[in-house]
Each structure stands twice: as structure tokens, then as C-alpha cells.
Design an enzyme around this catalytic site. Structure first.
Site, PDB file in Angstrom:
ATOM      1  N   THR A 126       0.868  -1.183   0.000  1.00 55.09           N
ATOM      2  CA  THR A 126       0.000   0.000   0.000  1.00 55.09           C
ATOM      3  C   THR A 126       0.902   1.228   0.000  1.00 55.09           C
ATOM      4  O   THR A 126       1.898   1.260   0.741  1.00 55.09           O
ATOM      5  CB  THR A 126      -0.964   0.109   1.198  1.00 55.09           C
ATOM      6  OG1 THR A 126      -1.479   1.450   1.249  1.00 55.09           O
ATOM      7  CG2 THR A 126      -0.317  -0.195   2.533  1.00 55.09           C
ATOM      8  N   ASP A 128       0.209   3.781   1.375  1.00 54.50           N
ATOM      9  CA  ASP A 128      -0.017   4.494   2.644  1.00 54.50           C
ATOM     10  C   ASP A 128       0.972   4.119   3.757  1.00 54.50           C
ATOM     11  O   ASP A 128       1.050   4.829   4.758  1.00 54.50           O
ATOM     12  CB  ASP A 128      -1.438   4.207   3.156  1.00 54.50           C
ATOM     13  CG  ASP A 128      -2.516   4.638   2.176  1.00 54.50           C
ATOM     14  OD1 ASP A 128      -2.188   5.407   1.245  1.00 54.50           O
ATOM     15  OD2 ASP A 128      -3.678   4.214   2.328  1.00 54.50           O
ATOM     16  N   ARG A 163       2.982  33.015  -4.400  1.00 53.36           N
ATOM     17  CA  ARG A 163       1.720  32.388  -4.013  1.00 53.36           C
ATOM     18  C   ARG A 163       1.954  31.327  -2.944  1.00 53.36           C
ATOM     19  O   ARG A 163       3.050  30.794  -2.821  1.00 53.36           O
ATOM     20  CB  ARG A 163       1.138  31.600  -5.193  1.00 53.36           C
ATOM     21  CG  ARG A 163       0.484  32.390  -6.243  1.00 53.36           C
ATOM     22  CD  ARG A 163       0.179  31.446  -7.388  1.00 53.36           C
ATOM     23  NE  ARG A 163      -0.594  32.093  -8.413  1.00 53.36           N
ATOM     24  CZ  ARG A 163      -0.647  31.666  -9.672  1.00 53.36           C
ATOM     25  NH1 ARG A 163       0.044  30.611 -10.046  1.00 53.36           N
ATOM     26  NH2 ARG A 163      -1.394  32.286 -10.544  1.00 53.36           N
ATOM     27  N   MET A 170      -1.821  11.626  -1.025  1.00 51.99           N
ATOM     28  CA  MET A 170      -2.638  10.525  -0.512  1.00 51.99           C
ATOM     29  C   MET A 170      -2.086  10.043   0.832  1.00 51.99           C
ATOM     30  O   MET A 170      -1.157  10.633   1.372  1.00 51.99           O
ATOM     31  CB  MET A 170      -2.687   9.392  -1.529  1.00 51.99           C
ATOM     32  CG  MET A 170      -3.663   9.643  -2.651  1.00 51.99           C
ATOM     33  SD  MET A 170      -3.817   8.175  -3.681  1.00 51.99           S
ATOM     34  CE  MET A 170      -5.255   8.595  -4.659  1.00 51.99           C
ATOM     35  N   GLY A 171      -2.673   8.972   1.325  1.00 54.14           N
ATOM     36  CA  GLY A 171      -2.209   8.406   2.587  1.00 54.14           C
ATOM     37  C   GLY A 171      -3.335   7.878   3.443  1.00 54.14           C
ATOM     38  O   GLY A 171      -3.115   7.177   4.431  1.00 54.14           O
ATOM     39  N   ARG A 266      -3.233  28.381  -4.203  1.00 54.13           N
ATOM     40  CA  ARG A 266      -3.717  27.397  -5.185  1.00 54.13           C
ATOM     41  C   ARG A 266      -3.422  25.986  -4.685  1.00 54.13           C
ATOM     42  O   ARG A 266      -2.517  25.789  -3.875  1.00 54.13           O
ATOM     43  CB  ARG A 266      -3.013  27.589  -6.534  1.00 54.13           C
ATOM     44  CG  ARG A 266      -3.219  28.930  -7.172  1.00 54.13           C
ATOM     45  CD  ARG A 266      -4.637  29.099  -7.689  1.00 54.13           C
ATOM     46  NE  ARG A 266      -4.754  30.347  -8.413  1.00 54.13           N
ATOM     47  CZ  ARG A 266      -4.479  30.480  -9.711  1.00 54.13           C
ATOM     48  NH1 ARG A 266      -4.067  29.440 -10.413  1.00 54.13           N
ATOM     49  NH2 ARG A 266      -4.598  31.648 -10.304  1.00 54.13           N
ATOM     50  N   GLN A 274       0.288   9.122  -7.707  1.00 55.80           N
ATOM     51  CA  GLN A 274       1.136   8.491  -6.687  1.00 55.80           C
ATOM     52  C   GLN A 274       1.020   6.967  -6.700  1.00 55.80           C
ATOM     53  O   GLN A 274       1.836   6.270  -6.113  1.00 55.80           O
ATOM     54  CB  GLN A 274       0.738   9.002  -5.288  1.00 55.80           C
ATOM     55  CG  GLN A 274       0.970  10.481  -5.122  1.00 55.80           C
ATOM     56  CD  GLN A 274       0.082  11.088  -4.037  1.00 55.80           C
ATOM     57  OE1 GLN A 274       0.512  11.278  -2.919  1.00 55.80           O
ATOM     58  NE2 GLN A 274      -1.161  11.379  -4.359  1.00 55.80           N
TER      59      GLN A 274
HETATM   60  O1  F6P Z   1      -5.117   3.305   0.325  1.00 57.15           O
HETATM   61  C1  F6P Z   1      -4.509   3.803  -0.808  1.00 57.15           C
HETATM   62  C2  F6P Z   1      -5.153   5.106  -1.228  1.00 57.15           C
HETATM   63  O2  F6P Z   1      -4.486   5.515  -2.417  1.00 57.15           O
HETATM   64  C3  F6P Z   1      -5.154   6.221  -0.181  1.00 57.15           C
HETATM   65  O3  F6P Z   1      -3.918   6.850  -0.034  1.00 57.15           O
HETATM   66  C4  F6P Z   1      -6.229   7.122  -0.727  1.00 57.15           C
HETATM   67  O4  F6P Z   1      -6.794   7.905   0.290  1.00 57.15           O
HETATM   68  C5  F6P Z   1      -7.209   6.144  -1.296  1.00 57.15           C
HETATM   69  O5  F6P Z   1      -6.502   4.946  -1.545  1.00 57.15           O
HETATM   70  C6  F6P Z   1      -7.857   6.560  -2.592  1.00 57.15           C
HETATM   71  O6  F6P Z   1      -8.714   5.546  -2.975  1.00 57.15           O
HETATM   72  P1  F6P Z   1      -9.516   5.439  -4.351  1.00 57.15           P
HETATM   73  O7  F6P Z   1      -8.545   5.082  -5.430  1.00 57.15           O
HETATM   74  O8  F6P Z   1     -10.476   4.338  -4.085  1.00 57.15           O
HETATM   75  O9  F6P Z   1     -10.154   6.771  -4.572  1.00 57.15           O
END
Ligand code: F6P
Length: 342
Positions: A126, A128, A163, A170-171, A266, A274
Site C-alpha cells: 500500500t 499508505d 503564491r 494521498m495516505g 492554489r 502516486q
Molecule cells: O489506500 C490507498 C489510497 O491511495 C489512499 O492513499 C487514498 O486515500 C485512497 O486509496 C484513494 O482511494 P480510491 O482510489 O479508491 O479513490
């Protein structure tokens, strides 16, 4: 010996590199045969397979995505899910199952192994990095590389235009990508889900950065939230899916910063950039070693175990232990990087 392999849950870079290592060592060293299960747990549930041999994995080391497909199917939610999986494994003469996944997929593997005696071995993946029991999950390093590269680029354009640039990374419920990329990219504010933020403090850091004649970069994890508030979501989950889709805190933050400081702000949402594309060299190395050790666990009959990175060693830990609780950012680590805020 016939071994099934599946990749479940959200994808990440390096999945194919695990499958390749598993197959290469399994065929060459142990004379095993392999069966690829399609789309995570849906494969064994429905008996959906693809051939998996050395030619099938050739050239896949640097390939993103997963050649086996993935899904977020939960077999334990189905009344006869366990029986169907067991029947399909018997029918296909599969003696062991290597499951490559995150908390969801491996949580299922843990229950299937511990409560139903199915021969599962697990590999943690993952972006995350939120699985316990391992120093790193597969995919995390690549995601941090992508986010750091983006922050580097955003610095120069932020400076040109004076700016504030907010970067939403993500995470999920863990701030690992934010903390690592924020530190590596020299961000001026890093906000993580583990530590709800005070918007006045964020604006004070932004202002102090401008006072020093630099333009601030604010890195925010998609699961971060203001103190006393709920996560900011732009997507309202349908009653049918009920699944929360994190994203929106970056845009909300830029609006608040602009209103409160009078500085233009912004947002860049890095999103699935990612998760896509080629794994970093570290993730190729980790995926390969995880794969080699997973097939050794099968050879040893050491089921219910997950391969894990501890320091530079690959060890085995109970899957149930790794999935029991989410691994979050230690407050002391967050405090340590706070010296760079503002
Ligand atoms: O768990 C992996 C992850 O990429 C998280 O970092 C993110 O919050 C989530 O999945 C996004 O999920 P989806 O692709 O279902 O929108």
C-alpha cells in the site's frame, strides 16, 4: 505443489515485481506450478484464473499496475464465501495462496488462515505504509518519490508568483506520505490525519514564511482535518457504495488561507499519480525480496504469516498482528519535523 497468487485492494507500484519473484523462485528452485487469480478475492471466489508461469511474468519488473487485476471484493461478506473459495481451491488443486494486499485484503487472509485453516501467506502493499509489523509497505517509496518531485517543481512556480501552493497527497488515515515527502521536499507546513490542525496556526506559518521573503508550500494528507472538524470531502458517497472517498482538504485549505491571509493560494491534488507507473528502485528491491521470502514461507508450510521488512531483514509476522491496528505517524516524529514549519 500448485500455488495461487492474487493482488487485492487498491493498486500500487511493485505488485508485478512481487508476482515475478514468486514465480521465478517457485518454478526454478522448488518446481512449483502457479495459478493467477483474477481481481483479488473475486478470483478464488469465482474460480477465475489466468495462467501464471515464467513467460507470463517476463518483463514485468518495472511495470506499474497489476497483471492479475484487482478488486475490493470481500468474500467474508458473502454467506457462502469461505465454502466457495475452498471448493475452487480444491477444484483447481491449489495447495497454497499468496495474497498481496493492504489492510482489507490481508485482513481477509488473516481470518481465512486463522479461523478457516486456509493456507495463506501474505505480502504487504500500500502506498499508505499503514500496515503494522513491517517498517515499509510496498509502493510507499514510489509514492514519496512522486510527491517529492512534485513539491520540488511547485517551489519554483510558487516563488515566481509569490503564491501559497497547497499540495494534497494521498495516505488515507495515515500521514506517512505527507511527512516523508514534506520533509524531503522542504515544505513549510505538513498536515497529517493523526494531528488535526489549527487553521490559525497554519495561517501564522504561511504569513511568517512570506515575511522571510519566501513562498510557502503546504503539504496536506488527504485524510487530514481541522481541529474539531470532520474530514473535508468533495465527493458525497452514494447510499449504495457508502464508501468515503477522501479528497478535498487541499482545496478547502487554499480557500481558508486566501480568505484569512489575503495571499493568493492554489492547490495541486496529486491523486492517483502516486499509485500509477513504474516502481522506484527501492520498491523493486523490496517487492522482489518480499516475493522470494513469500514463496519460502509456502515451502515451509508457514501459513497465516506475512513477510515484513525489519531494518534490512525480511522476517515473518502473523498476518493477524499486522492487520489488527493501523500504523500511524508517531507524534514524536511529527514534532521533530515541526522545526521546519513556518
Ligand atoms: O489506500 C490507498 C489510497 O491511495 C489512499 O492513499 C487514498 O486515500 C485512497 O486509496 C484513494 O482511494 P480510491 O482510489 O479508491 O479513490
Amino acid at each position: 505443489m500448485r500455488v495461487g497468487v492474487l493482488t487485492g485492494g487498491r493498486d500500487c507500484p511493485g505488485l508485478n515485481a512481487v508476482v515475478r519473484a514468486v514465480v521465478r523462485k517457485g518454478v526454478q528452485e522448488y518446481g512449483y506450478e502457479f495459478v493467477g487469480f483474477v481481481d483479488g478475492w473475486r478470483g478464488p471466489l469465482e474460480g477465475d484464473t489466468v495462467p501464471l508461469d515464467i513467460p507470463a511474468v517476463r518483463g514485468t519488473l518495472p511495470q506499474g499496475g497489476t497483471i492479475l487485476g484487482t478488486s475490493r471484493t470481500h468474500p467474508l461478506d458473502e454467506e457462502d464465501g469461505v465454502r466457495r473459495i475452498r471448493d475452487n481451491l480444491d477444484k483447481l488443486r491449489v495447495d497454497a495462496l499468496i495474497t498481496i494486499g493492504g489492510r482489507d485484503t490481508l485482513g481477509t487472509a488473516a481470518r481465512l488462515a486463522d479461523e478457516h485453516g486456509l493456507p495463506c501467506v501474505a505480502v504487504p502493499k500500500t502506498i499508505d505504509n499503514d500496515l503494522s509489523g513491517t517498517d515499509r509497505t510496498l509502493g510507499f517509496d514510489t509514492a514519496v518519490n512522486v510527491a517529492t518531485g512534485a513539491i520540488d517543481r511547485l517551489h519554483t512556480t510558487a516563488e515566481s508568483h509569490k503564491r501559497v501552493l497547497v499540495v494534497e497527497v494521498m495516505g488515507g488515515d495515515a500521514g506517512w506520505i505527507a511527512v516523508h515527502s514534506g520533509l524531503a521536499g522542504g515544505a513549510n507546513v505538513v498536515l497529517i490525519p493523526e494531528q488535526p490542525f489549527d487553521i490559525d496556526q497554519v495561517c501564522a506559518w504561511v504569513t511568517s514564511r512570506f515575511r522571510a521573503s519566501y513562498s510557502p508550500i503546504v503539504v496536506v494528507g488527504d485524510g487530514a482535518r481541522p481541529r474539531g472538524g470532520a474530514p473535508v470531502l468533495t465527493h458525497v458517497p452514494s447510499a449504495a457504495s457508502g464508501r468515503v472517498r477522501l479528497s478535498g482538504v487541499g482545496e478547502w485549505l487554499a480557500g481558508q488561507i486566501e480568505q484569512r491571509t489575503g495571499k493568493e493560494a492554489r492547490t495541486t491534488v496529486l491523486g492517483h499519480l502516486q499509485r500509477g507507473g513504474s516502481p522506484s528502485p527501492f520498491d523493486r528491491w523490496l517487492a522482489t525480496r518480499f516475493g522470494l521470502h513469500a514463496v519460502d514461507a509456502v515451502r515451509d508450510g508457514d501459513f497465516g504469516k506475512m513477510v515484513a521488512l525489519r531494518g534490512t531483514d525480511i522476517v515473518r509476522v502473523p498476518i493477524a498482528e499486522a492487520t489488527a491496528r493501523i500504523k500511524t505517524v508517531d507524534p514524536a516524529l511529527y514534532e521533530e519535523i515541526g522545526v521546519f514549519f513556518g
